[in-house]
Design an enzyme around this catalytic site. Structure first.
Site, short mmCIF file in Angstrom:
data_model
loop_
_atom_site.label_atom_id
_atom_site.label_comp_id
_atom_site.label_asym_id
_atom_site.label_seq_id
_atom_site.Cartn_x
_atom_site.Cartn_y
_atom_site.Cartn_z
N ASP A 10 0.88 -1.25 0.08
CA ASP A 10 -0.05 -0.25 -0.18
C ASP A 10 0.98 1.47 -0.02
O ASP A 10 2.19 1.00 0.26
CB ASP A 10 -0.69 0.03 1.34
CG ASP A 10 -1.66 1.01 1.26
OD1 ASP A 10 -2.35 1.49 0.55
OD2 ASP A 10 -1.72 1.66 2.34
N ASP A 12 -0.12 4.91 1.44
CA ASP A 12 -0.21 5.84 2.33
C ASP A 12 0.02 5.29 3.64
O ASP A 12 -0.73 4.32 4.02
CB ASP A 12 -1.70 6.58 2.39
CG ASP A 12 -1.86 7.52 1.24
OD1 ASP A 12 -0.93 8.41 0.91
OD2 ASP A 12 -3.02 7.69 0.78
N TRP A 22 -3.39 11.34 4.18
CA TRP A 22 -3.25 10.59 2.79
C TRP A 22 -2.88 11.53 1.90
O TRP A 22 -3.37 12.71 1.63
CB TRP A 22 -4.70 9.91 2.55
CG TRP A 22 -5.22 9.06 3.84
CD1 TRP A 22 -5.02 7.97 3.77
CD2 TRP A 22 -5.94 9.54 4.77
NE1 TRP A 22 -5.53 7.20 5.08
CE2 TRP A 22 -6.17 8.37 5.54
CE3 TRP A 22 -6.52 10.60 5.11
CZ2 TRP A 22 -6.92 8.09 6.51
CZ3 TRP A 22 -7.36 10.42 6.14
CH2 TRP A 22 -7.51 9.40 7.06
N SER A 69 -3.12 0.76 -4.15
CA SER A 69 -3.61 1.82 -3.36
C SER A 69 -4.96 2.18 -3.81
O SER A 69 -5.26 2.34 -5.09
CB SER A 69 -2.48 2.85 -3.43
OG SER A 69 -3.00 4.31 -2.79
N ASP A 123 -1.61 -0.45 5.86
CA ASP A 123 -1.79 -0.02 7.35
C ASP A 123 -3.08 -0.17 7.87
O ASP A 123 -3.48 0.42 8.86
CB ASP A 123 -1.31 1.50 7.49
CG ASP A 123 -2.00 2.37 6.63
OD1 ASP A 123 -2.84 3.26 7.01
OD2 ASP A 123 -2.47 1.91 5.36
#
Length: 166
Positions: A10, A12, A22, A69, A123
């Site tokens: 990913d 951010d 972000w 993402s 995350d």
């Protein structure tokens, strides 16, 4: 040791920090000032400290890399990847607003790798659960990518591939 055929990151709060927000909350245009990348308001965009080391390890071991993402501003994310000079490291990039399940279906189709051959870092716990349900070894990133997390995750991947090792 079994190594992943594809490692997916990913963006951010996983590979980079965009001033505590972000990337789709930034304010372009982006300015490159030496090694610093800032948005119009002065928010600093930076890779986490160990990311270059992690990417170099993957290059050294010929591990294919991808991005997944769900940003609302894919063009901004791609521009930041270019400014950070890491675009070339990723063979595949699924960067658009959608479920990570759609991202991984595309990655599986395009790469030809089975889900069980993939390692994923993110995350957001919802993404870890969703993608983990596909059979992908999915690792929760609490405070950005670190070398310690990366290497322990490679061991976890190997353990999943061969539960009798050790």
């Amino acid at each position: 040791m079994s190594i992943p055929r594809l490692i997916v990151f990913d963006l951010d709060f996983t590979l980079w920090d965009c001033g505590g927000t972000w990337c789709d909350c930034l304010s372009p245009p982006f300015r490159v000032n030496g090694k610093r990348i800032e948005d119009r308001t002065g928010r600093l965009v930076r890779l986490y400290d160990d990311v270059h080391e992690i990417l170099a390890h993957c290059d050294d071991h010929a591990i294919t890399l991808a991005l997944a993402s769900r940003t609302e501003k894919p063009t901004w994310a791609r521009e930041l990847l270019s400014h950070l000079d890491i675009t070339h490291r990723f063979a595949f990039a699924e960067i658009y607003p959608s479920s990570k399940l759609r991202h991984f279906a595309a990655l599986q189709k395009d790469s030809g790798f089975a889900y069980e051959e993939m390692l994923f870092f993110d995350d957001e716990m919802r993404n870890i659960h969703e993608v983990g349900g596909l059979g992908v070894t999915s690792i929760y990133v609490r405070d950005g990518m670190t070398a310690d997390l990366f290497h322990s995750s490679l061991n976890e991947f190997a353990d999943r591939q061969n539960p009798h090792r050790g």
